[in-house]
Design a protein around this motif. Structure first.
Motif, PDB file in Angstrom:
ATOM      1  N   UNK A  12       1.166  -1.136   0.079  1.00 25.60           N
ATOM      2  CA  UNK A  12       0.147  -0.385  -0.125  1.00 25.60           C
ATOM      3  C   UNK A  12       0.755   1.034   0.060  1.00 25.60           C
ATOM      4  N   UNK A  13       1.989   1.204   0.591  1.00 27.64           N
ATOM      5  CA  UNK A  13       3.139   1.861  -0.346  1.00 27.64           C
ATOM      6  C   UNK A  13       4.436   2.074  -0.818  1.00 27.64           C
ATOM      7  N   UNK A  14       3.420   2.048  -2.061  1.00 34.22           N
ATOM      8  CA  UNK A  14       4.592   1.678  -3.477  1.00 34.22           C
ATOM      9  C   UNK A  14       2.711   1.888  -4.290  1.00 34.22           C
ATOM     10  N   UNK A  15       3.134   2.660  -5.528  1.00 37.57           N
ATOM     11  CA  UNK A  15       3.827   3.393  -5.355  1.00 37.57           C
ATOM     12  C   UNK A  15       4.393   5.051  -5.036  1.00 37.57           C
ATOM     13  N   UNK A  16       5.218   5.612  -5.762  1.00 40.26           N
ATOM     14  CA  UNK A  16       5.530   6.552  -5.197  1.00 40.26           C
ATOM     15  C   UNK A  16       4.108   8.510  -5.554  1.00 40.26           C
ATOM     16  N   UNK A  17       3.129   7.926  -5.066  1.00 39.28           N
ATOM     17  CA  UNK A  17       1.977   9.264  -5.056  1.00 39.28           C
ATOM     18  C   UNK A  17       1.479   9.545  -3.873  1.00 39.28           C
ATOM     19  N   UNK A  26      -6.556  14.376   5.765  1.00 41.83           N
ATOM     20  CA  UNK A  26      -4.625  13.817   5.704  1.00 41.83           C
ATOM     21  C   UNK A  26      -4.236  13.444   4.269  1.00 41.83           C
ATOM     22  N   UNK A  27      -3.115  13.593   3.396  1.00 41.70           N
ATOM     23  CA  UNK A  27      -2.930  13.411   3.164  1.00 41.70           C
ATOM     24  C   UNK A  27      -2.394  11.281   2.956  1.00 41.70           C
ATOM     25  N   UNK A  28      -2.567  11.559   1.511  1.00 47.69           N
ATOM     26  CA  UNK A  28      -2.481   9.211   1.233  1.00 47.69           C
ATOM     27  C   UNK A  28      -0.787   9.172   0.427  1.00 47.69           C
ATOM     28  N   UNK A  29      -0.905   8.236   0.368  1.00 50.64           N
ATOM     29  CA  UNK A  29       0.066   7.721  -0.903  1.00 50.64           C
ATOM     30  C   UNK A  29       0.111   6.214  -0.944  1.00 50.64           C
ATOM     31  N   UNK A  30       1.202   5.864  -2.069  1.00 51.11           N
ATOM     32  CA  UNK A  30       1.395   4.202  -2.514  1.00 51.11           C
ATOM     33  C   UNK A  30      -0.141   4.035  -3.530  1.00 51.11           C
ATOM     34  N   UNK A  31      -1.178   3.013  -3.181  1.00 52.43           N
ATOM     35  CA  UNK A  31      -1.955   2.453  -3.624  1.00 52.43           C
ATOM     36  C   UNK A  31      -3.385   3.152  -3.551  1.00 52.43           C
ATOM     37  N   UNK A  85       8.541  14.659   1.005  1.00 51.54           N
ATOM     38  CA  UNK A  85       8.577  15.211   2.304  1.00 51.54           C
ATOM     39  C   UNK A  85       7.237  14.674   3.068  1.00 51.54           C
ATOM     40  N   UNK A  86       6.399  14.266   2.794  1.00 52.23           N
ATOM     41  CA  UNK A  86       5.263  13.856   2.626  1.00 52.23           C
ATOM     42  C   UNK A  86       5.208  11.991   2.663  1.00 52.23           C
ATOM     43  N   UNK A  87       5.803  11.934   1.631  1.00 48.46           N
ATOM     44  CA  UNK A  87       5.718  10.411   1.348  1.00 48.46           C
ATOM     45  C   UNK A  87       6.665   9.519   2.233  1.00 48.46           C
ATOM     46  N   UNK A  88       7.927  10.587   2.755  1.00 48.61           N
ATOM     47  CA  UNK A  88       8.925   9.832   3.410  1.00 48.61           C
ATOM     48  C   UNK A  88       8.189  10.426   4.715  1.00 48.61           C
ATOM     49  N   UNK A  92       7.514   6.184   6.693  1.00 47.69           N
ATOM     50  CA  UNK A  92       8.370   5.499   7.144  1.00 47.69           C
ATOM     51  C   UNK A  92       8.243   6.518   9.476  1.00 47.69           C
ATOM     52  N   UNK A  93       6.658   6.812   8.917  1.00 48.86           N
ATOM     53  CA  UNK A  93       5.713   6.702  10.486  1.00 48.86           C
ATOM     54  C   UNK A  93       4.846   6.306  11.474  1.00 48.86           C
ATOM     55  N   UNK A  94       4.727   4.815  10.815  1.00 49.78           N
ATOM     56  CA  UNK A  94       5.129   3.831  11.221  1.00 49.78           C
ATOM     57  C   UNK A  94       5.412   3.197  12.014  1.00 49.78           C
ATOM     58  N   UNK A  95       6.705   2.940  11.351  1.00 51.37           N
ATOM     59  CA  UNK A  95       7.724   2.558  11.969  1.00 51.37           C
ATOM     60  C   UNK A  95       8.402   2.947  12.829  1.00 51.37           C
ATOM     61  N   UNK A  96       9.045   2.014  13.875  1.00 51.41           N
ATOM     62  CA  UNK A  96      10.505   2.274  13.974  1.00 51.41           C
ATOM     63  C   UNK A  96      11.989   2.094  13.818  1.00 51.41           C
TER      64      UNK A  96
END
Length: 263
Positions: A12-17, A26-31, A85-88, A92-96
């Motif tokens: 769900x975090x791929x592709x770079x969209x 809020x913003x969304x990314x990927x699929x 910046x939003x995509x990164x 990574x926001x949900x991961x330590x």
């Protein structure tokens, strides 16, 4: 020595969209972000090529998101820097994140572009208050994935010369990766970088555009005329209203479960 940890990002975090949801605010990314294009929402993609541009181009606001499906007061305009910046942050926001983050460097033969790419990515990590990343040539990462995709290939301990062809959303590049005698990549020396890099900033999005133009000109003569008007008078890439009309008509003959021509 700290053990390396591979963060498994979901598909769900791929592709770079990058897109925006009015419902979630809020913003969304990927699929999820790409799927919003089928709902008539102009999303942000194909911005990777600007990550190695000058600061002026890197921060220029030219990518549009129209969350309500039409160009109105809810329209958001982002720069390549803001989109990245939003995509990164979302990815990574949900991961330590343990230790260093490794960022791939596209196989672009222009060394000044690659250096600006690294500098711009470092700038984003600084703003996100994250430790500065390490950089790794994307073709070498592709080769490693190629080796690990098959147990048979992973067990093959011999020198290889592998042709890498990478067709992305905004880039199309090729190169040769030469491994060591044990099949692993070189960590230093002349073979620690991709060889014979050849690249162009025309990737899958260019194919999408050509397919869209073919579809419009062949099946919708009236909209084909509109396409010419949009290019001549508005500039399809710069004007979100022109994009809205083209998306609306081009999606009429396409089932929602088919691969998207328009993202």
């Amino acid at each position: 020595m700290q053990k390396s940890v591979l963060i498994k990002l979901s598909e769900d975090q791929i592709p770079t969209v990058v897109s925006y949801s009015l419902e979630k605010n809020e913003h969304s990314i990927g699929t999820e972000a790409r799927a919003s294009g089928l709902k008539g929402i102009t999303n942000v993609f194909n911005f990777k090529k600007d990550l190695g541009q000058s600061e002026k181009e890197f921060t220029r606001k030219k990518y549009w998101i129209a969350p309500s499906g039409i160009h109105d007061r809810d329209t958001k305009v982002l720069s390549a820097k803001e989109a990245a910046k939003i995509f990164i942050e979302k990815a990574l926001g949900s991961h330590a994140v343990p230790g260093k983050v490794v960022v791939g460097v596209p196989a672009i033969p222009d060394p000044s572009w690659a250096e600006r790419y690294r500098a711009n990515i470092r700038d984003i990590f600084t703003e996100l208050k994250m430790e500065q990343p390490e950089f790794f040539h994307e073709p070498l990462a592709i080769y490693n994935s190629y080796k690990k995709a098959s147990q048979k290939r992973a067990a093959l301990k011999q020198k290889e010369d592998v042709l890498i062809i990478d067709i992305g959303g905004s880039t199309f590049n090729s190169c040769i990766v030469r491994s060591k005698k044990d099949g692993n990549i070189h960590r230093s020396g002349s073979y620690s970088v991709p060889l014979g890099i050849n690249a162009d900033f025309d990737g899958g999005s260019k194919v999408d555009q050509l397919l869209l133009e073919k579809l419009v000109s062949q099946f919708f003569p009236i909209v084909g005329h509109l396409l010419d008007v949009c290019y001549a008078q508005f500039g399809v890439q710069e004007n979100p209203r022109a994009i809205q009309y083209l998306k609306k008509w081009s999606c009429m003959e396409r089932r929602s479960d088919e691969p998207g021509i328009v993202r």
